[in-house]
Design a protein around this motif. Structure first.
Motif, PDB file in Angstrom:
ATOM      1  N   UNK A 243      -9.707  12.313 -10.627  1.00 31.44           N
ATOM      2  CA  UNK A 243      -8.762  11.278 -11.041  1.00 31.44           C
ATOM      3  C   UNK A 243      -7.451  11.490 -10.285  1.00 31.44           C
ATOM      4  N   UNK A 244      -7.317  10.921  -9.095  1.00 27.72           N
ATOM      5  CA  UNK A 244      -6.086  11.096  -8.318  1.00 27.72           C
ATOM      6  C   UNK A 244      -4.887  10.500  -9.039  1.00 27.72           C
ATOM      7  N   UNK A 245      -3.717  10.973  -8.669  1.00 30.84           N
ATOM      8  CA  UNK A 245      -2.490  10.507  -9.316  1.00 30.84           C
ATOM      9  C   UNK A 245      -2.079   9.123  -8.853  1.00 30.84           C
ATOM     10  N   UNK A 246      -2.628   8.687  -7.727  1.00 32.06           N
ATOM     11  CA  UNK A 246      -2.285   7.361  -7.219  1.00 32.06           C
ATOM     12  C   UNK A 246      -3.426   6.839  -6.353  1.00 32.06           C
ATOM     13  N   UNK A 247      -3.460   5.520  -6.210  1.00 34.90           N
ATOM     14  CA  UNK A 247      -4.410   4.855  -5.319  1.00 34.90           C
ATOM     15  C   UNK A 247      -3.583   4.037  -4.339  1.00 34.90           C
ATOM     16  N   UNK A 248      -3.808   4.247  -3.052  1.00 32.13           N
ATOM     17  CA  UNK A 248      -2.983   3.621  -2.025  1.00 32.13           C
ATOM     18  C   UNK A 248      -3.784   2.661  -1.163  1.00 32.13           C
ATOM     19  N   UNK A 249      -3.113   1.598  -0.709  1.00 35.09           N
ATOM     20  CA  UNK A 249      -3.574   0.793   0.419  1.00 35.09           C
ATOM     21  C   UNK A 249      -2.582   1.008   1.541  1.00 35.09           C
ATOM     22  N   UNK A 250      -3.073   1.357   2.704  1.00 31.58           N
ATOM     23  CA  UNK A 250      -2.192   1.573   3.852  1.00 31.58           C
ATOM     24  C   UNK A 250      -2.296   0.395   4.818  1.00 31.58           C
ATOM     25  N   UNK A 251      -1.197   0.084   5.472  1.00 31.28           N
ATOM     26  CA  UNK A 251      -1.178  -1.071   6.373  1.00 31.28           C
ATOM     27  C   UNK A 251      -2.151  -0.914   7.533  1.00 31.28           C
ATOM     28  N   UNK A 257     -17.159   0.068   5.253  1.00 33.05           N
ATOM     29  CA  UNK A 257     -18.109  -0.769   4.517  1.00 33.05           C
ATOM     30  C   UNK A 257     -18.513  -0.185   3.177  1.00 33.05           C
ATOM     31  N   UNK A 258     -17.919   0.935   2.796  1.00 32.95           N
ATOM     32  CA  UNK A 258     -18.221   1.520   1.506  1.00 32.95           C
ATOM     33  C   UNK A 258     -17.318   0.975   0.422  1.00 32.95           C
ATOM     34  N   UNK A 259     -17.596   1.396  -0.805  1.00 32.01           N
ATOM     35  CA  UNK A 259     -16.739   1.054  -1.939  1.00 32.01           C
ATOM     36  C   UNK A 259     -16.624   2.282  -2.828  1.00 32.01           C
ATOM     37  N   UNK A 260     -15.400   2.627  -3.185  1.00 36.93           N
ATOM     38  CA  UNK A 260     -15.145   3.762  -4.068  1.00 36.93           C
ATOM     39  C   UNK A 260     -14.760   3.247  -5.448  1.00 36.93           C
ATOM     40  N   UNK A 261     -15.376   3.799  -6.479  1.00 37.52           N
ATOM     41  CA  UNK A 261     -15.097   3.414  -7.856  1.00 37.52           C
ATOM     42  C   UNK A 261     -14.447   4.575  -8.597  1.00 37.52           C
ATOM     43  N   UNK A 262     -13.403   4.262  -9.349  1.00 40.16           N
ATOM     44  CA  UNK A 262     -12.667   5.265 -10.113  1.00 40.16           C
ATOM     45  C   UNK A 262     -12.625   4.864 -11.582  1.00 40.16           C
ATOM     46  N   UNK A 263     -12.619   5.857 -12.458  1.00 41.30           N
ATOM     47  CA  UNK A 263     -12.395   5.643 -13.891  1.00 41.30           C
ATOM     48  C   UNK A 263     -11.247   6.546 -14.316  1.00 41.30           C
ATOM     49  N   UNK A 268      -5.484  10.311 -25.039  1.00 38.40           N
ATOM     50  CA  UNK A 268      -5.989  10.159 -26.402  1.00 38.40           C
ATOM     51  C   UNK A 268      -7.294   9.379 -26.470  1.00 38.40           C
ATOM     52  N   UNK A 269      -7.795   8.929 -25.313  1.00 37.65           N
ATOM     53  CA  UNK A 269      -9.085   8.255 -25.267  1.00 37.65           C
ATOM     54  C   UNK A 269      -9.083   6.805 -25.704  1.00 37.65           C
ATOM     55  N   UNK A 270      -7.910   6.231 -25.931  1.00 31.07           N
ATOM     56  CA  UNK A 270      -7.864   4.855 -26.447  1.00 31.07           C
ATOM     57  C   UNK A 270      -7.838   3.799 -25.344  1.00 31.07           C
ATOM     58  N   UNK A 271      -7.542   4.212 -24.107  1.00 34.51           N
ATOM     59  CA  UNK A 271      -7.439   3.255 -23.006  1.00 34.51           C
ATOM     60  C   UNK A 271      -8.101   3.823 -21.750  1.00 34.51           C
ATOM     61  N   UNK A 272      -8.507   2.909 -20.885  1.00 36.22           N
ATOM     62  CA  UNK A 272      -9.056   3.314 -19.592  1.00 36.22           C
ATOM     63  C   UNK A 272      -8.757   2.228 -18.565  1.00 36.22           C
ATOM     64  N   UNK A 273      -8.835   2.607 -17.303  1.00 32.84           N
ATOM     65  CA  UNK A 273      -8.727   1.641 -16.208  1.00 32.84           C
ATOM     66  C   UNK A 273      -9.880   1.900 -15.245  1.00 32.84           C
ATOM     67  N   UNK A 274     -10.580   0.842 -14.914  1.00 37.35           N
ATOM     68  CA  UNK A 274     -11.626   0.893 -13.895  1.00 37.35           C
ATOM     69  C   UNK A 274     -11.032   0.361 -12.611  1.00 37.35           C
ATOM     70  N   UNK A 275     -11.154   1.118 -11.528  1.00 37.64           N
ATOM     71  CA  UNK A 275     -10.513   0.747 -10.265  1.00 37.64           C
ATOM     72  C   UNK A 275     -11.530   0.845  -9.127  1.00 37.64           C
ATOM     73  N   UNK A 276     -11.653  -0.245  -8.379  1.00 33.12           N
ATOM     74  CA  UNK A 276     -12.510  -0.270  -7.192  1.00 33.12           C
ATOM     75  C   UNK A 276     -11.637  -0.382  -5.957  1.00 33.12           C
ATOM     76  N   UNK A 277     -11.971   0.389  -4.932  1.00 31.86           N
ATOM     77  CA  UNK A 277     -11.248   0.352  -3.665  1.00 31.86           C
ATOM     78  C   UNK A 277     -12.267   0.041  -2.572  1.00 31.86           C
TER      79      UNK A 277
END
Length: 312
Positions: A243-251, A257-263, A268-277
């Protein structure tokens, strides 16, 4: 055996990239029309009928017209537009979700949209597994490089450096919503908030989950484990175990052609974010078309793809 291939609309962003990727591949014999012929209906019809496979890189209405021109030919098609993504008789070209054999055996394949690729890659497996509810009103926050908007938007961003962020789709009803809802198996279309940033390529798709409110049956670790199991062995989709501290897009992000998925989950387990790069021109467009083309031709799906390189 060489496959005769015609790219209808090879002067747009997606078409140019597909053509450039395929020109050095001996498996394909490209049918190329000059500038005058590519606007000539008769020449296009002849090319569509002569091809074993045609890739349509056209606006929606033009893609529908191309299908009519090819009628009776038996030519197999990959449509990169949004015209046929939920149309009867078309196979949705997301092999990780739909099945590799389904793509391999299809006559008509509709390439997924770039944003839906990230959203569906994250949400669809978890709804299927029963870890997320199908009837929740999901939201999607996403940013893309400006190349996804075609030549006009590319020109606008490259000639107006003052633009730092462009939100659009503000009247809702975005054309990507039907495929998002259909292939995730959702009761409601998600609320979709797309935006463009001053990077040529790259995309981040973010789906926030109020786990406690939605009475989800698992926490972030369960969601991550389910995604990892679903994509186990995939050459294209990678599920991050950190779980990296940040997700970046660089110019200057390199094509990939791959896709990376993060959770990501709250303490406290009450929230989550699903992130695809992903690369909006890679797995989000040209790379997906080539992956589908490979499968339709009986080739390893990763042939000619750039994998192991995704934006941060």
């Amino acid at each position: 055996m060489t496959t005769r291939l015609f790219i209808d609309g090879a002067v747009g962003t997606t078409g140019l990239e597909i053509r450039a990727r395929l020109q050095g591949r001996s498996e394909f014999d490209l049918i190329i029309l000059d500038d005058a012929q590519r606007k000539d209906e008769s020449a296009r019809r002849d090319a569509l009928h002569a091809a074993d496979i045609a890739i349509l890189c056209l606006p929606d209405e033009a893609a529908k017209e191309a299908v009519k021109l090819a009628k009776g030919s038996g030519t197999r098609m990959i449509d990169a537009s949004s015209a046929h993504r939920v149309a009867e008789g078309w196979t949705y070209g997301f092999p990780e979700l739909i099945g590799h054999e389904a793509i391999a055996n299809a006559q008509f394949v509709s390439n997924p949209g770039c944003y839906p690729t990230g959203f569906l890659g994250l949400v669809a497996p978890l709804v299927r597994a029963g870890l997320l509810p199908a009837d929740w009103p999901y939201t999607v926050n996403a940013v893309s490089g400006y190349s996804g908007g075609g030549n006009a938007l590319i020109d606008r961003f490259e000639h107006d450096p003052a633009i730092a962020f462009r939100a659009y789709g503000l009247t809702l009803g975005h054309k990507h919503l039907p495929e998002m809802q259909t292939y995730a198996g959702l009761t409601h279309a998600p609320v979709f908030s797309p935006a463009v940033v001053p990077a040529h390529r790259g995309m981040v798709v973010d789906v926030p989950l109020p786990l406690a409110a939605m009475q989800a049956t698992g926490g972030a670790d369960d969601l991550r484990a389910a995604l990892a199991a679903f994509y186990a062995g995939s050459a294209v989709v990678r599920v991050a175990d950190d779980t990296p501290a940040e997700v970046l897009l660089r110019q200057g992000t390199a094509p990939g052609d791959g896709m990376a998925l993060h959770v990501f989950g709250s303490a406290d387990g009450t929230q989550a974010r699903l992130v695809a790069v992903l690369d909006n021109l890679g797995k989000g467009a040209s790379g997906a078309a080539i992956q589908n083309l490979n499968l339709m031709c009986g080739l390893p799906e990763e042939t000619g793809l750039t994998l192991g390189v995704t934006p941060e």
